[in-house]
Design a protein around this motif. Structure first.
Motif, mmCIF file in Angstrom:
data_model
loop_
_atom_site.group_PDB
_atom_site.id
_atom_site.type_symbol
_atom_site.label_atom_id
_atom_site.label_comp_id
_atom_site.label_asym_id
_atom_site.label_seq_id
_atom_site.Cartn_x
_atom_site.Cartn_y
_atom_site.Cartn_z
ATOM 1 N N VAL A 217 -1.305 7.498 12.539
ATOM 2 C CA VAL A 217 -2.357 6.690 12.453
ATOM 3 C C VAL A 217 -1.537 5.331 12.411
ATOM 4 O O VAL A 217 -1.811 4.517 13.392
ATOM 5 C CB VAL A 217 -2.889 6.484 11.205
ATOM 6 N N THR A 218 -0.065 5.118 12.010
ATOM 7 C CA THR A 218 0.277 4.085 12.217
ATOM 8 C C THR A 218 1.147 3.412 12.958
ATOM 9 O O THR A 218 1.182 2.304 13.406
ATOM 10 C CB THR A 218 1.533 3.663 10.970
ATOM 11 N N ASP A 219 2.311 4.898 13.383
ATOM 12 C CA ASP A 219 2.425 4.751 15.169
ATOM 13 C C ASP A 219 1.595 3.924 16.346
ATOM 14 O O ASP A 219 2.266 3.136 16.551
ATOM 15 C CB ASP A 219 3.306 5.929 15.064
ATOM 16 N N ALA A 220 0.254 4.613 16.051
ATOM 17 C CA ALA A 220 0.022 4.444 17.328
ATOM 18 C C ALA A 220 -0.907 3.019 17.229
ATOM 19 O O ALA A 220 -1.252 2.830 18.403
ATOM 20 C CB ALA A 220 -1.655 5.410 16.944
ATOM 21 N N VAL A 221 -1.212 2.921 15.777
ATOM 22 C CA VAL A 221 -1.517 1.372 15.900
ATOM 23 C C VAL A 221 -0.592 -0.052 16.082
ATOM 24 O O VAL A 221 -0.925 -0.558 17.025
ATOM 25 C CB VAL A 221 -2.019 1.090 14.361
ATOM 26 N N HIS A 222 0.970 0.200 15.785
ATOM 27 C CA HIS A 222 1.887 0.051 16.606
ATOM 28 C C HIS A 222 2.180 0.368 17.609
ATOM 29 O O HIS A 222 2.729 -1.592 18.049
ATOM 30 C CB HIS A 222 3.183 0.329 15.551
ATOM 31 N N ALA B 53 0.289 0.228 19.393
ATOM 32 C CA ALA B 53 -1.153 -0.484 20.278
ATOM 33 C C ALA B 53 -1.068 -2.259 20.159
ATOM 34 O O ALA B 53 -1.994 -3.171 20.802
ATOM 35 C CB ALA B 53 -2.295 -0.430 19.735
ATOM 36 N N GLY B 54 0.157 -2.783 19.479
ATOM 37 C CA GLY B 54 0.280 -3.664 18.875
ATOM 38 C C GLY B 54 0.099 -4.487 18.010
ATOM 39 O O GLY B 54 -0.165 -5.475 17.430
ATOM 40 N N GLY B 55 -0.519 -3.530 16.655
ATOM 41 C CA GLY B 55 -1.448 -3.593 16.065
ATOM 42 C C GLY B 55 -0.621 -4.048 14.345
ATOM 43 O O GLY B 55 0.078 -3.427 14.957
ATOM 44 N N ARG B 56 -1.457 -4.658 13.782
ATOM 45 C CA ARG B 56 -1.288 -3.854 12.095
ATOM 46 C C ARG B 56 -2.091 -3.325 11.114
ATOM 47 O O ARG B 56 -3.281 -3.593 11.411
ATOM 48 C CB ARG B 56 -0.918 -5.723 11.536
ATOM 49 N N ILE B 57 -1.593 -2.705 10.317
ATOM 50 C CA ILE B 57 -1.983 -1.884 9.635
ATOM 51 C C ILE B 57 -1.673 -1.687 7.959
ATOM 52 O O ILE B 57 -1.371 -1.165 7.556
ATOM 53 C CB ILE B 57 -2.491 -0.725 10.316
ATOM 54 N N ILE B 58 -3.479 -1.762 7.250
ATOM 55 C CA ILE B 58 -2.905 -1.765 5.773
ATOM 56 C C ILE B 58 -3.509 -0.606 5.557
ATOM 57 O O ILE B 58 -5.283 -0.295 5.431
ATOM 58 C CB ILE B 58 -3.573 -3.239 5.073
ATOM 59 N N SER B 59 -3.023 0.100 4.158
ATOM 60 C CA SER B 59 -4.200 1.126 3.293
ATOM 61 C C SER B 59 -4.413 0.124 2.486
ATOM 62 O O SER B 59 -3.216 0.059 1.457
ATOM 63 C CB SER B 59 -2.570 2.326 3.204
#
Length: 368
Positions: A94-99, A101-107
């Motif tokens: 999930v985090t690889d896919a978001v990154h 796509a240029g995004g940032r993600i918090i758990s």
């Protein structure tokens, strides 16, 4: 002037902001939302989760659905955890896919405590701060059921649960998240500890407002630097027989927010109360009077309301939940004045692609 008529650069929502260690390109935060798509024995996120979150990478930062810190935390069906290797590996996708796509993600790390149910726990009673029924509904595999009277955590179990939060935080770091948020909202475990009607302990974790806050403060992980950690709170929450967002409760939260100043967090994510712009400003002005760090405002904001509250300078960002369901490109829609698509409530929880990853981005044909 309404926010829909503002230019992109004139909207506070679309200005960059720094929350702790996180540099965000805009202040449109994707709020955590349970979507119940981890329909596998491991309760691990799948490629479907990766697609869903990557589609929404335009958010200033994405906060995941609440994820279980251990098996005792479980209280809904098909919600992923972050306590096993299978889950950690799934979140890495999930985090690889978001990154990419240029995004940032918090758990977001969570535990249901006393509002879980024996149906989730192999017949065992759930545990809470004290043996007091919270008077809520638990969502079991057989449908909603009334909560039961839990057993009280032992001191050893409290220590073990705090260790579970820290291990989950380490798993989140290994999974490539950009930070973490401690779920302390609604009727979940940490608010149960904060609540004097549910927490009747006389040890180090109960007996006074300060002691009732200790579980939260211990659960704020030192695995990460504090500038990568947020906490989500809901002072106004009213539910069941135990949660009343009255003045006594709000006074306790005033003290808690003052204490959280010492933790140098990335942010505090605060659920307000519905109302007019003036009423919302009043609610968040009270929080700001006690907390000097970054504040993310939450609860039923429209684009207009969000920009107006940000204009007052009392919060630093605004989180949106339901609008992100049918509008994966929500930030772009805000920037260009595009209308928002409507979501199908019947597909909010459970299922597969339908109502999850099949909402398209805006196209000019949508205006017709």
């Amino acid at each position: 002037m309404t926010s829909q008529l503002r230019t992109s650069t004139d909207q506070p929502l679309l200005r960059p902001v720094r929350l702790g260690a996180l540099d965000l390109p805009n202040r449109v935060i994707m709020a955590p939302m349970t979507r119940a798509r981890a329909d596998n024995a491991d309760l691990a996120p799948t490629d479907l989760h990766a697609t869903y979150y990557a589609q929404r990478a335009g958010a200033g930062v994405i906060i995941t659905e609440g994820t279980w810190v251990n098996t005792d935390a479980i209280g809904f069906i098909d919600v992923p955890g972050i306590y096993s290797e299978e889950q950690t590996t799934g979140w890495r996708r999930v985090t690889d896919a978001v990154h990419r796509a240029g995004g940032r993600i918090i758990s977001q790390l969570g535990h249901l405590g006393a509002i879980s149910h024996p149906d989730h726990l192999g017949g065992r009673l759930p545990a809470g701060p004290s043996a007091v029924n919270p008077g809520e509904q638990s969502f079991t595999p057989e449908g909603p059921k009334d909560t039961v009277t839990p057993r009280a955590f032992t001191a050893t179990e409290i220590a073990g649960t705090i260790s579970a939060y820290r291990q989950a935080a380490e798993n989140a770091r290994r999974a490539g998240f950009d930070g973490l948020e401690v779920h302390a909202q609604g009727a979940h475990l940490i608010p149960q500890f904060l609540n004097p009607r549910l927490n009747q302990r006389t040890d180090a974790y109960g007996g006074s407002s300060e002691k009732r806050a200790r579980f939260l403060l211990d659960a704020v992980s030192d695995v990460w630097g504090s500038d990568h950690v947020g906490v989500k709170l809901s002072p106004h929450w009213t539910s069941g027989t135990a949660f009343t967002g009255d003045e006594e409760t709000l006074a306790d939260y005033d003290l808690l927010l003052t204490r959280l100043n010492d933790n140098d967090l990335a942010y505090v994510h605060l659920v307000g109360s519905p109302g007019t712009t003036e009423e919302r400003v009043s609610h968040f002005a009270r929080f700001r009077a006690h907390y000097r760090g970054n504040i993310i405002a939450n609860l039923g904001f429209t684009q207009t309301l969000a920009n107006e509250v940000l204009d007052h300078g009392i919060v630093d960002a605004v989180s949106f939940g339901a609008p992100f369901i049918a509008n994966p490109d929500l930030v772009e829609r805000f920037a260009n004045g595009h209308p928002l698509a409507e979501s199908d409530r019947a597909t909010y929880y459970g299922g597969h692609v339908e109502g999850y990853t099949d909402y398209p981005a805006f196209t000019p044909a949508d205006r017709s």
